[in-house]
Scaffold this active site. Structure first.
Site, short mmCIF file in Angstrom:
data_model
loop_
_atom_site.label_atom_id
_atom_site.label_comp_id
_atom_site.label_asym_id
_atom_site.label_seq_id
_atom_site.Cartn_x
_atom_site.Cartn_y
_atom_site.Cartn_z
CD GLN A 1 -1.26 0.23 3.58
OE1 GLN A 1 -2.31 0.03 3.64
NE2 GLN A 1 -0.69 0.26 5.03
CE1 TYR B 1 17.13 -4.30 18.61
CE2 TYR B 1 16.43 -5.18 20.74
CZ TYR B 1 16.25 -4.83 19.27
OH TYR B 1 14.91 -4.82 18.78
C1 LIG Z 1 5.75 0.62 9.98
C2 LIG Z 1 6.26 -0.64 10.78
C3 LIG Z 1 7.06 -0.37 11.93
C4 LIG Z 1 7.28 -1.55 12.65
N1 LIG Z 1 8.39 -1.22 13.53
C5 LIG Z 1 8.61 -2.35 14.36
C6 LIG Z 1 9.77 -2.19 15.29
O1 LIG Z 1 10.24 -1.20 15.50
N2 LIG Z 1 10.07 -3.34 16.01
C7 LIG Z 1 9.35 -4.60 15.93
O2 LIG Z 1 9.70 -5.49 16.61
N3 LIG Z 1 8.53 -4.49 14.95
C8 LIG Z 1 8.13 -3.74 14.19
N4 LIG Z 1 7.04 -3.80 13.22
C9 LIG Z 1 6.31 -5.13 13.08
C10 LIG Z 1 7.28 -6.20 12.63
O3 LIG Z 1 7.81 -5.55 11.32
C11 LIG Z 1 6.38 -7.33 12.13
O4 LIG Z 1 5.71 -7.96 13.47
C12 LIG Z 1 7.03 -8.62 11.70
O5 LIG Z 1 8.10 -7.98 10.86
C13 LIG Z 1 5.95 -9.35 10.76
O6 LIG Z 1 5.86 -8.76 9.59
P1 LIG Z 1 4.59 -8.84 8.53
O7 LIG Z 1 5.28 -8.70 7.14
O8 LIG Z 1 3.52 -9.72 8.82
O9 LIG Z 1 3.74 -7.31 8.84
P2 LIG Z 1 4.36 -5.89 8.56
O10 LIG Z 1 5.76 -5.92 8.96
O11 LIG Z 1 3.48 -5.17 9.45
O12 LIG Z 1 4.00 -5.56 7.19
C14 LIG Z 1 2.83 -5.65 6.50
C15 LIG Z 1 3.14 -4.68 5.15
O13 LIG Z 1 1.56 -4.78 4.58
C16 LIG Z 1 1.29 -3.42 4.16
N5 LIG Z 1 0.02 -3.55 4.16
C17 LIG Z 1 -0.82 -3.25 5.15
N6 LIG Z 1 -2.33 -3.31 4.65
C18 LIG Z 1 -2.20 -3.39 3.23
C19 LIG Z 1 -3.02 -3.35 2.27
N7 LIG Z 1 -4.40 -3.19 2.58
N8 LIG Z 1 -2.61 -3.40 0.96
C20 LIG Z 1 -1.34 -3.49 0.81
N9 LIG Z 1 -0.48 -3.33 1.63
C21 LIG Z 1 -0.73 -3.60 2.96
C22 LIG Z 1 2.00 -2.56 5.48
O14 LIG Z 1 2.33 -1.27 4.69
C23 LIG Z 1 3.29 -3.23 5.60
O15 LIG Z 1 4.26 -3.02 4.45
C24 LIG Z 1 6.57 -2.72 12.68
C25 LIG Z 1 5.87 -2.98 11.54
C26 LIG Z 1 5.62 -1.64 10.58
C27 LIG Z 1 4.38 -1.87 9.46
#
Ligand SMILES: Cc1cc2nc3c(=O)[nH]c(=O)nc-3n(C[C@H](O)[C@H](O)[C@H](O)COP(=O)(O)OP(=O)(O)OC[C@H]3O[C@@H](n4cnc5c(N)ncnc54)[C@H](O)[C@@H]3O)c2cc1C
Length: 401
Positions: A35, A212
């Site tokens: 997104q 860390y």
């Molecule tokens: C901005 C941000 C900062 C974070 N900071 C930290 C941190 O400091 N420390 C920590 O431990 N964890 C952090 N996290 C969480 C960590 O990255 C996640 O728990 C972990 O990496 C699991 O990743 P994921 O890909 O399942 O989810 P996420 O890392 O949350 O990624 C989800 C992705 O999907 C995208 N997205 C969401 N909705 C839609 C949609 N409707 N259509 C298209 N794309 C969409 C988002 O923009 C994001 O890029 C953060 C997450 C985000 C989004």
């Protein structure tokens, strides 16, 4: 020759990009829809426990992650005011026990590293998914601009507030834990030689703090957790107010609070907890990462579990390309029990970290000291089931389709 599977991944976070990498390595055709209009460097540090590094090894990225992140010598837990050591683990020992160390990395660096292995043509930015559906022989994703994308399988890797999850399984009801966090990053030059190269935690009444290094030691990442009833926004980007942070921790050890004193910008977010889902897959649509199993951060498994999901999902799809629906159920069967147990384990770990009475803290610390003494021979067994998992070698064919 069989046609390669076409996969649509919703979300270009760590889970979505890891899934794309794993599927591309197995010859699938992948498009990632994110997104945001760019893969912006946002967020703080992530801990990569041994199982995360083992999963990255399966993606051919372990060495890169170690080079871009930071390898601490070990982990230390201290008491909030006196600084007394409650627990110490050496990562040399992790290598011997689990075949991998533990490292820390900036979330933006991890995302950049994964993105480097996904061709530009496979990444569609500024594409917000609004809804998905499973048709008889395809998964279909719909986007805010009115477009749609049809694939053999659609994977919802769209994070904690997943639109894919809501559209397939309905809204989830997260509950506020009564906890909030502040987080910040400090240029290490502002703390010359003052913070040892360890993954450090400070456990106190009603809260704890971890810090860390990331980015080869150039930045120190810290996260401070505290019980509260006054802040309830679940956002990664809300600015925090430094004087409020300093006032909250004013009685904590000075070795720790000096880190807050030199921090220029901090952010805050409220912690919500969710019950494990009963299923992740419907027809040609499945979930991965936080969208499937958002968890509290106390076992440092959010990113690790999403990378493990990616490895296993790619493996089951590669094993049964003619039966994607059965493969998705197999993936769910292999992964859901493990991630549910970790979700519940993280909840329990939060309770243990924040014990408020002196007596319960004394009993906890004494029991850790005892287990550690035994562990000198047997190792940190309570986490072995998490750290010893090898996502690149899960027997994917064992479950009946
Ligand atoms: C901005 C941000 C900062 C974070 N900071 C930290 C941190 O400091 N420390 C920590 O431990 N964890 C952090 N996290 C969480 C960590 O990255 C996640 O728990 C972990 O990496 C699991 O990743 P994921 O890909 O399942 O989810 P996420 O890392 O949350 O990624 C989800 C992705 O999907 C995208 N997205 C969401 N909705 C839609 C949609 N409707 N259509 C298209 N794309 C969409 C988002 O923009 C994001 O890029 C953060 C997450 C985000 C989004």
């Amino acid at each position: 020759m069989a046609r390669s599977l076409r996969i649509g991944v919703i979300g270009g976070g760590i889970g979505g990009l890891a899934a794309a990498r794993a599927m591309l390595m197995r010859g699938m055709e992948v498009v990632v829809f994110e997104q945001a209009s760019g893969l912006i460097e946002f967020g703080g540090g992530l801990v990569l426990t041994p199982n995360a590094l083992t999963a990255l090894r399966a993606l051919g990225l372990e060495e890169r992650a170690l080079a871009d992140g930071f390898e601490s010598t070990g982990q230390v837990v201290r008491s909030w005011r006196s600084g007394r050591v409650i627990l110490r683990n050496s990562f040399e020992r992790y290598r011997a026990l689990f075949g991998a160390t533990s490292a820390t990395i900036h979330r933006g660096d991890m995302q950049k590293l994964l993105a480097a292995f996904v061709p530009e043509s496979a990444l569609r930015l500024a594409s917000r998914c609004t809804e998905v559906e499973s048709r008889p022989h395809a998964g279909v994703a719909h986007f805010a601009d009115g477009s749609e994308f049809e694939a053999d399988v659609v994977v919802g890797a769209d994070g904690i507030h997943s639109a894919v999850r809501s559209s397939v399984f309905g809204p989830q009801n997260p509950h506020f834990t009564g906890l909030m966090c502040w987080r910040g990053l400090v240029d290490s030059r502002r703390l010359p030689g003052l913070v040892p190269p360890e993954q450090s935690a400070w456990w106190g009444p009603h809260g704890h703090v971890v810090h860390y290094y990331v980015r080869r030691g150039e930045l120190l990442n810290w996260v401070a957790h505290i019980e509260t009833d006054s802040w309830t926004e679940e956002s990664w980007s809300t600015p925090g107010y430094a004087p409020e942070l300093r006032a909250t921790y004013k009685h904590w050890n000075h070795q720790l609070t000096r880190i807050f004193e030199v921090t220029e910008h901090c952010y805050k977010w409220a912690l919500y907890d969710r019950e494990p889902l009963r299923e992740w897959s419907r027809g040609r649509v499945t979930l991965l990462g936080d969208s499937a199993h958002a968890m509290l951060p106390y076992l440092a498994q959010g990113a690790a579990q999403s990378i493990e999901d990616a490895c296993v999902l790619a493996a089951v799809l590669a094993d049964a390309p003619e039966e994607p629906e059965a493969a998705l159920k197999r993936y769910e069967g292999l992964r859901l029990p493990r991630t549910s147990r970790i979700q519940l384990g993280a909840r329990e770990r939060g309770r243990i970290n924040h014990l408020s009475s002196r007596w319960s803290r004394f009993r906890r610390d004494a029991s850790i000291a005892c287990r550690n003494w035994i562990g000198a021979k047997t190792g940190p067994q309570d986490l072995a089931w998490i750290y010893g998992y090898d996502a690149g070698n899960v027997p994917t064919g064992e479950l009946a389709a």
